[in-house]
Design an enzyme around this catalytic site. Structure first.
Site: not given
Length: 225
Positions: A112, A121, A123, A212
Site C-alpha cells: 500500500y 493511492e 494497492y 487492513e
C-alpha cells in the site's frame, strides 16, 4: 487504507490528522529500540523501517512493531484499521514478505502506498477475506508478476481524505487472482503495467506491507525485507 464498501474503508484510512502516539512495552537492547506496542493511530520509524497504524475510531486494535516486522490484531470496534511496516519514501523496489493473515471477514493484505504530483493511492493486493476490494470496479487488464496474475483497476475518489487533506485523487489497484500470504512483490511490474493503461504515479510518499480490516475482526503477523 481505502473502500466505499467498494473502497470507502480505504479512503477513510488515509486521514492525515493522527492522534499522539501511545507506545507501551518498549524493549531495548544496547540502547536500540527492538520493538514497540502501538495502540493508537501514529506513524514513525524503528531501526530503519517506517511503520504506520491508523484506526477510524482510534480504538480496538494493537500493533506490535519489530525491525521490518509487525503483528496486528483488530476488532470491530476499530471500524476501519490499517497497519503495516515499510519505507518512507517508497520506490519501485522488490519486496519479500512472509507471515500469516487471518481475516475471515472484510480484510486485505497488500503493498500500500501514496504518491504526490499527482496524488495517487495504490494497492497491490495479495490476499483478502470475504470481500474483494475491487467489487464494483471494471478490470482494465491483467499483469503477470511473481508467479501470479493480477487484475488492474482504477478508481477516482472525490472529496475524500488523503495525505494532502480532503480532496479528489486517483486509486490504482492490482488484485491477485490467486490469494497468497508470502512471497515476492516486484512493484515495478505493477507500476509499469499501470502506466501502460495511462495510470501514472508521481513522487513516492509512504509504502508499506499493510493489513487492513473494515467492520471486522482478525489478525496478521508479517515480516518484510
Amino acid at each position: 487504507m481505502v473502500h466505499l464498501i467498494s473502497l470507502l474503508a480505504i479512503c477513510s484510512a488515509a486521514v492525515t490528522t493522527l492522534a499522539m502516539p501511545r507506545l507501551s512495552n518498549i524493549t531495548t537492547e544496547h540502547g536500540l529500540v527492538r520493538r514497540a506496542t502501538i495502540s493508537t493511530s501514529t506513524t514513525g520509524t524503528l531501526n530503519g523501517y517506517y511503520y504506520s497504524l491508523w484506526m477510524q475510531t482510534n480504538a480496538g486494535a494493537t500493533m506490535n512493531v519489530g525491525t521490518g516486522s509487525y503483528s496486528l490484531s483488530w476488532a470491530t470496534s476499530s471500524v476501519n484499521v490499517v497497519g503495516g511496516v515499510g519505507w518512507m519514501p517508497g520506490s519501485a523496489r522488490v519486496i519479500n514478505y512472509s507471515g500469516n493473515f487471518n481475516s475471515p471477514g472484510n480484510g486485505y493484505l497488500s503493498v500500500y502506498g501514496w504518491t504526490t504530483n499527482p496524488l495517487v493511492e495504490y494497492y497491490i493486493v495479495e490476499s483478502y477475506g470475504s470481500y474483494n476490494p475491487a467489487t464494483g470496479l471494471t478490470s482494465l487488464g491483467t499483469v503477470t508478476s511473481d508467479g501470479g496474475t493480477y487484475n488492474i483497476y482504477h478508481n477516482v475518489r472525490t472529496n475524500a481524505p488523503s495525505i494532502e487533506g480532503t480532496t479528489t485523487f486517483n486509486q490504482f489497484l492490482s488484485v491477485r487472482t490467486s490469494k497468497r500470504v508470502g512471497g515476492t512483490v516486484t512493484t515495478a511490474n505493477h507500476f509499469n503495467a499501470w502506466a501502460s493503461h495511462g495510470l501514472r504515479l508521481g513522487t513516492h510518499n509512504e509504502q508499506i506491507l499493510a493489513t487492513e480490516g473494515y467492520e471486522s475482526s482478525g489478525s496478521s503477523s508479517i515480516s518484510i525485507s
